[in-house]
Enzyme design. Sequence first.
Site, PDB file in Angstrom:
ATOM      1  N   SER A 154       0.811  -1.340   0.035  1.00  0.00           N
ATOM      2  CA  SER A 154       0.050   0.020   0.065  1.00  0.00           C
ATOM      3  C   SER A 154       0.736   1.261   0.095  1.00  0.00           C
ATOM      4  O   SER A 154       1.821   1.492  -0.945  1.00  0.00           O
ATOM      5  CB  SER A 154      -0.982  -0.170   1.063  1.00  0.00           C
ATOM      6  OG  SER A 154      -1.874   0.701   0.908  1.00  0.00           O
ATOM      7  N   ASP A 178      -5.630  -3.989  -2.107  1.00  0.00           N
ATOM      8  CA  ASP A 178      -4.454  -3.597  -1.329  1.00  0.00           C
ATOM      9  C   ASP A 178      -3.781  -4.746  -0.623  1.00  0.00           C
ATOM     10  O   ASP A 178      -4.330  -5.965  -0.104  1.00  0.00           O
ATOM     11  CB  ASP A 178      -5.117  -2.928  -0.018  1.00  0.00           C
ATOM     12  CG  ASP A 178      -4.249  -2.457   0.764  1.00  0.00           C
ATOM     13  OD1 ASP A 178      -3.155  -2.531   0.756  1.00  0.00           O
ATOM     14  OD2 ASP A 178      -4.508  -1.324   1.459  1.00  0.00           O
TER      15      ASP A 178
END
Length: 260
Positions: A42, A154
């Site tokens: 991320s 993610d």
Amino acid sequence: MEQRLKIGLALGSGLARGLAHIGVLKVFEEEGLKIDYIAGSSMGAVIAALYACGVKISLMERLAQRITRRDWMDFNFPRMGLIAGDRLEELIYLLSGRRRIEELPLPLAVVGTDLLEGKLLVFREGSIARTVRASCSIPGVFNPVEVEGRLVVDGGVLERVPVKAVREMGADIAIGVDVSAITGKYGINHIFDVLLKTIDIMSREVHRFKIQEANLVITPDMQEIAPFHFHLAREAIEKGEEAARKSIPVLKQLMAAKEG
């Protein structure tokens, strides 16, 4: 002649809190500690990719404090996410010099999650911009991204701090930087806070188990910085510097013990 120990740095997810990674990298450079492998999940993937591309820490600091949400957030009709993510990909594309992961002199791994199969994905080749965007695609916030025929979200869903990735790349010493801050002094004020806090809580136990693979974990105190507090960029960077400086003596002892 003895070989130098190889250091792997794994930068964790955390949106605005992930800007603390810049402070950690800054201290490592000041101490003359060479990073041989870097991985990110991320926001950690954003910082790791920029560092691997040779973007200077001073420039990262300026960008963190000057880029506004308008530069990288493109709200869309919420079909699979509230934010499309196209602007973020364009920004990374420009900052990375349009390069691919396998072209970088510093080995980079970008972590994502296969949404359909529920598997961890570790990208060691491919478009930097595309894979980093995918790694940042927080479920419900950003649209999932198609990468090599897979629908990716993610990386923090399964691997908040990708320590295993740097281990597999060849690191003798694996250092994790965890900016997650499960408990925090900030309030829950909007849908983003609800979604991110929920993901943090759900992944807590898996994270505790996986982070044990690190030789050292650097944990900046991010309790007062919420995931979308990008206006506190300077404070986040300073928190990273403080935590890294406290960890340097421990790291040097660890290195000396392994070399001995």
